[in-house]
Design a protein around this motif. Sequence first.
Motif, PDB file in Angstrom:
ATOM      1  N   ARG A   1      -4.844 -14.206 -12.219  1.00  0.00           N
ATOM      2  CA  ARG A   1      -4.864 -13.946 -10.883  1.00  0.00           C
ATOM      3  C   ARG A   1      -3.904 -15.083 -10.143  1.00  0.00           C
ATOM      4  O   ARG A   1      -3.580 -16.022 -10.995  1.00  0.00           O
ATOM      5  CB  ARG A   1      -6.159 -13.841  -9.896  1.00  0.00           C
ATOM      6  CG  ARG A   1      -7.045 -12.577 -10.458  1.00  0.00           C
ATOM      7  CD  ARG A   1      -8.180 -12.349  -9.851  1.00  0.00           C
ATOM      8  NE  ARG A   1      -8.784 -13.474 -10.458  1.00  0.00           N
ATOM      9  CZ  ARG A   1     -10.407 -13.619 -10.324  1.00  0.00           C
ATOM     10  NH1 ARG A   1     -11.060 -12.584  -9.397  1.00  0.00           N
ATOM     11  NH2 ARG A   1     -11.359 -14.304 -10.935  1.00  0.00           N
TER      12      ARG A   1
ATOM     13  N   ARG B   1      -3.870  -8.668  -4.205  1.00  0.00           N
ATOM     14  CA  ARG B   1      -4.896  -8.116  -4.919  1.00  0.00           C
ATOM     15  C   ARG B   1      -4.227  -7.495  -6.125  1.00  0.00           C
ATOM     16  O   ARG B   1      -3.191  -7.929  -6.526  1.00  0.00           O
ATOM     17  CB  ARG B   1      -5.085  -6.743  -4.239  1.00  0.00           C
ATOM     18  CG  ARG B   1      -5.478  -6.946  -2.832  1.00  0.00           C
ATOM     19  CD  ARG B   1      -5.664  -5.212  -2.253  1.00  0.00           C
ATOM     20  NE  ARG B   1      -4.487  -4.548  -2.512  1.00  0.00           N
ATOM     21  CZ  ARG B   1      -4.014  -3.866  -1.809  1.00  0.00           C
ATOM     22  NH1 ARG B   1      -4.044  -4.138  -0.321  1.00  0.00           N
ATOM     23  NH2 ARG B   1      -2.749  -3.220  -2.118  1.00  0.00           N
TER      24      ARG B   1
ATOM     25  N   ARG C   1       0.258  -7.154  -6.146  1.00  0.00           N
ATOM     26  CA  ARG C   1      -0.032  -8.348  -6.557  1.00  0.00           C
ATOM     27  C   ARG C   1       0.084  -9.535  -5.650  1.00  0.00           C
ATOM     28  O   ARG C   1      -0.405 -10.358  -5.428  1.00  0.00           O
ATOM     29  CB  ARG C   1       0.403  -8.748  -8.107  1.00  0.00           C
ATOM     30  CG  ARG C   1      -0.232 -10.074  -8.598  1.00  0.00           C
ATOM     31  CD  ARG C   1       0.378 -10.267  -9.974  1.00  0.00           C
ATOM     32  NE  ARG C   1      -0.212  -9.452 -11.174  1.00  0.00           N
ATOM     33  CZ  ARG C   1      -1.454  -9.746 -11.570  1.00  0.00           C
ATOM     34  NH1 ARG C   1      -1.936 -10.796 -11.168  1.00  0.00           N
ATOM     35  NH2 ARG C   1      -1.738  -8.963 -12.721  1.00  0.00           N
TER      36      ARG C   1
ATOM     37  N   ASP D   1       0.873  -1.165  -0.141  1.00  0.00           N
ATOM     38  CA  ASP D   1       0.075   0.045  -0.101  1.00  0.00           C
ATOM     39  C   ASP D   1       0.784   1.179   0.086  1.00  0.00           C
ATOM     40  O   ASP D   1       0.563   2.241  -0.755  1.00  0.00           O
ATOM     41  CB  ASP D   1      -0.771   0.054   1.313  1.00  0.00           C
ATOM     42  CG  ASP D   1      -1.977  -0.856   1.025  1.00  0.00           C
ATOM     43  OD1 ASP D   1      -2.299  -1.323  -0.057  1.00  0.00           O
ATOM     44  OD2 ASP D   1      -2.609  -1.313   2.091  1.00  0.00           O
TER      45      ASP D   1
END
Length: 183
Positions: free
Chosen positions: A87, A170, A166, A6
């Motif tokens: 993903r 996410r 990733r 983040d």
Amino acid sequence: MIRLADHVDRISAALNRIALWGAVLALLVMLLSASWQVVARYVLDAPPIWTEELSRRGMVWAGMLGASCAFRAGADPTLFPAMRHYRGGTGMALSLIRGAGVVIFATPVIWYSVFNARMDPARGFLGRSLNRQAEMLEIPMIFFTAAVPVAFVLIVIHMTAGILVRASGRLPANETPREDIET
């Protein structure tokens, strides 16, 4: 890992906003100087000598900063655009392969912007530009040539942020999952 992802992603996003504004400003400089050249040449019959060079320098900054913004947005050209939608482990592996490609391409550009083959910073791309003057603008060329390493450093930061996001489980903001692709 999530906090680091983040944090780096926020830094990447902030730098991207600055680069986007810089690209817009450089585009405006290019547009205004080229427009003034046309008006001065054909209306006033007195073209200034500096407008063409300023337009070229604005184009370089707009292009390089715009390229870094396109990379962050996922709008850069790629051979396999569907790879960004995977993903899980497959998506992470593909992201690492893409990241390796970025590092392989960007590292020599950044390195030789600072150093030459003999590790002399005075003879690197930026060092040589520091001692050169623009032809019509009495400004050191480093103010223009710095666009290249700045853009590549931004791309590496964006790539790192994407991989970390990733890895935290996410998808980066510019990547969306697709239902027709298995992970």
